[in-house]
Enzyme design. Structure first.
Site, PDB file in Angstrom:
ATOM      1  CE  LYS A  13      -4.657 -50.261 -14.618  1.00 21.90           C
ATOM      2  NZ  LYS A  13      -4.271 -49.212 -15.574  1.00 21.90           N
ATOM      3  NE  ARG A  85       0.724 -48.194 -11.765  1.00 22.84           N
ATOM      4  CZ  ARG A  85      -0.427 -47.628 -11.434  1.00 22.84           C
ATOM      5  NH1 ARG A  85      -1.349 -48.290 -10.818  1.00 22.84           N
ATOM      6  NH2 ARG A  85      -0.633 -46.353 -11.720  1.00 22.84           N
ATOM      7  NE  ARG A 124      -8.620 -39.976 -16.197  1.00 17.98           N
ATOM      8  CZ  ARG A 124      -8.012 -41.062 -15.705  1.00 17.98           C
ATOM      9  NH1 ARG A 124      -8.590 -42.238 -15.790  1.00 17.98           N
ATOM     10  NH2 ARG A 124      -6.808 -40.960 -15.164  1.00 17.98           N
ATOM     11  NE  ARG A 157      -5.998 -38.949 -12.005  1.00 19.05           N
ATOM     12  CZ  ARG A 157      -5.921 -40.282 -12.069  1.00 19.05           C
ATOM     13  NH1 ARG A 157      -7.027 -40.992 -12.068  1.00 19.05           N
ATOM     14  NH2 ARG A 157      -4.778 -40.912 -12.143  1.00 19.05           N
ATOM     15  NE  ARG A 168      -0.711 -41.579 -14.896  1.00 21.51           N
ATOM     16  CZ  ARG A 168      -2.019 -41.374 -15.073  1.00 21.51           C
ATOM     17  NH1 ARG A 168      -2.436 -40.253 -15.645  1.00 21.51           N
ATOM     18  NH2 ARG A 168      -2.892 -42.265 -14.676  1.00 21.51           N
TER      19      ARG A 168
HETATM   20  P1  AMP Z   1      -3.725 -44.762 -11.104  1.00 25.60           P
HETATM   21  O1  AMP Z   1      -4.957 -44.061 -10.741  1.00 25.60           O
HETATM   22  O2  AMP Z   1      -3.801 -46.271 -10.880  1.00 25.60           O
HETATM   23  O3  AMP Z   1      -3.228 -44.442 -12.496  1.00 25.60           O
HETATM   24  O4  AMP Z   1      -2.581 -44.271 -10.077  1.00 25.60           O
HETATM   25  C1  AMP Z   1      -2.243 -42.898  -9.996  1.00 25.60           C
HETATM   26  C2  AMP Z   1      -0.862 -42.770  -9.367  1.00 25.60           C
HETATM   27  O5  AMP Z   1      -0.864 -43.375  -8.063  1.00 25.60           O
HETATM   28  C3  AMP Z   1       0.254 -43.491 -10.118  1.00 25.60           C
HETATM   29  O6  AMP Z   1       0.772 -42.720 -11.182  1.00 25.60           O
HETATM   30  C4  AMP Z   1       1.266 -43.693  -8.988  1.00 25.60           C
HETATM   31  O7  AMP Z   1       1.938 -42.488  -8.686  1.00 25.60           O
HETATM   32  C5  AMP Z   1       0.378 -44.011  -7.794  1.00 25.60           C
HETATM   33  N1  AMP Z   1       0.129 -45.472  -7.712  1.00 25.60           N
HETATM   34  C6  AMP Z   1      -1.049 -46.134  -7.882  1.00 25.60           C
HETATM   35  N2  AMP Z   1      -0.911 -47.446  -7.704  1.00 25.60           N
HETATM   36  C7  AMP Z   1       0.404 -47.637  -7.416  1.00 25.60           C
HETATM   37  C8  AMP Z   1       1.201 -48.795  -7.150  1.00 25.60           C
HETATM   38  N3  AMP Z   1       0.682 -50.033  -7.163  1.00 25.60           N
HETATM   39  N4  AMP Z   1       2.523 -48.595  -6.891  1.00 25.60           N
HETATM   40  C9  AMP Z   1       3.063 -47.371  -6.881  1.00 25.60           C
HETATM   41  N5  AMP Z   1       2.394 -46.254  -7.143  1.00 25.60           N
HETATM   42  C10 AMP Z   1       1.067 -46.378  -7.409  1.00 25.60           C
END
Ligand code: AMP
Length: 217
Positions: A13, A85, A124, A157, A168
């Site tokens: 994404k 989400r 990654r 990360r 996740r």
């Molecule tokens: P991502 O980089 O989009 O995978 O996001 C990394 C982490 O940020 C996720 O595992 C969540 O802990 C938090 N996060 C990102 N976007 C959201 C969202 N829309 N709602 C809740 N937590 C989020």
């Protein structure tokens, strides 16, 4: 115009959001990046968010709604990456958008198999300085463990370790995947194959945005 990219973590994404928003002049908004920025600068929000993020859990919906609302109010054409989400966030977004007299035009669902996600994410690596993303298998740095641009040592990360990735994915299947049906019912969902390489996947998304139809394969 509002576009949403939906799919499991590691479906690509973020990468697609960057190329698509550049091509169509959209503002790319990643809630994950916004939260990581808060964590990096130890803000009140960052301190609150960190423990959820380290475990691969979702940060509370009310916290996210505030930051998204401010961003949408300030920008016309937005590509949302990582938001909504869950169903509550999708409903929050509907309320925010109707208060701004706007609506979602396209939702792209990047369908990707779990085992491919685990392989992609656990390999990654990220530059802590510029944020450039590498992959030790498919896109290694020419300088091995250092960033090609600024020589910083690349990091993994915390949430890209396999146990956290599995969590996740569990969160994704339980909470995020129901959004596929939510947007499909509205007739704005377009399924694309997240297992494709960057360019052919971008071509499929572009085809829809340019008025054609992608078959999702
Ligand atoms: P991502 O980089 O989009 O995978 O996001 C990394 C982490 O940020 C996720 O595992 C969540 O802990 C938090 N996060 C990102 N976007 C959201 C969202 N829309 N709602 C809740 N937590 C989020």
């Amino acid at each position: 115009m509002i576009i949403i990219l939906l799919g499991p973590p590691g479906a690509g994404k973020g990468t697609q959001a960057k190329v698509i928003s550049r091509k169509y002049n959209f503002k790319h908004y990643s809630t994950g990046d916004a939260l990581r920025h808060e964590v990096q600068y130890n803000t009140e929000l960052g301190i609150k968010a960190r423990k959820y993020m380290d475990e691969g859990a979702l940060v509370p919906d009310s916290v996210i709604a505030e930051i998204v609302k401010a961003h949408l109010a300030d920008n016309e054409n937005v590509l949302l990456d990582g938001y909504p989400r869950n169903i509550t966030q999708a409903q929050d977004l509907d309320i925010i958008l109707s208060s701004l007299n706007r609506s979602i035009e396209y939702v792209f669902y990047l369908e990707t198999d779990d085992e491919i996600i685990i392989r992609r994410l656990s390999s990654r690596r990220v530059c802590p300085e510029c944020g450039r993303i590498y992959n030790i298998i498919s896109m290694p740095s020419k300088k091995v463990s250092m960033c090609e641009d600024d020589d910083n040592v690349l990091l993994q990360r915390k949430d890209d370790h396999e146990d956290v990735i599995r969590n996740r994915l569990k969160v994704y299947h339980n909470e995020t995947h129901p959004l596929v049906a939510y947007y499909n019912e509205r007739g704005i969902l377009h399924k694309v194959n997240g297992e494709k390489d960057i360019k052919p996947l971008m071509a499929d998304i572009s085809c829809v945005l340019d008025g054609g139809v992608s078959n999702g394969n």
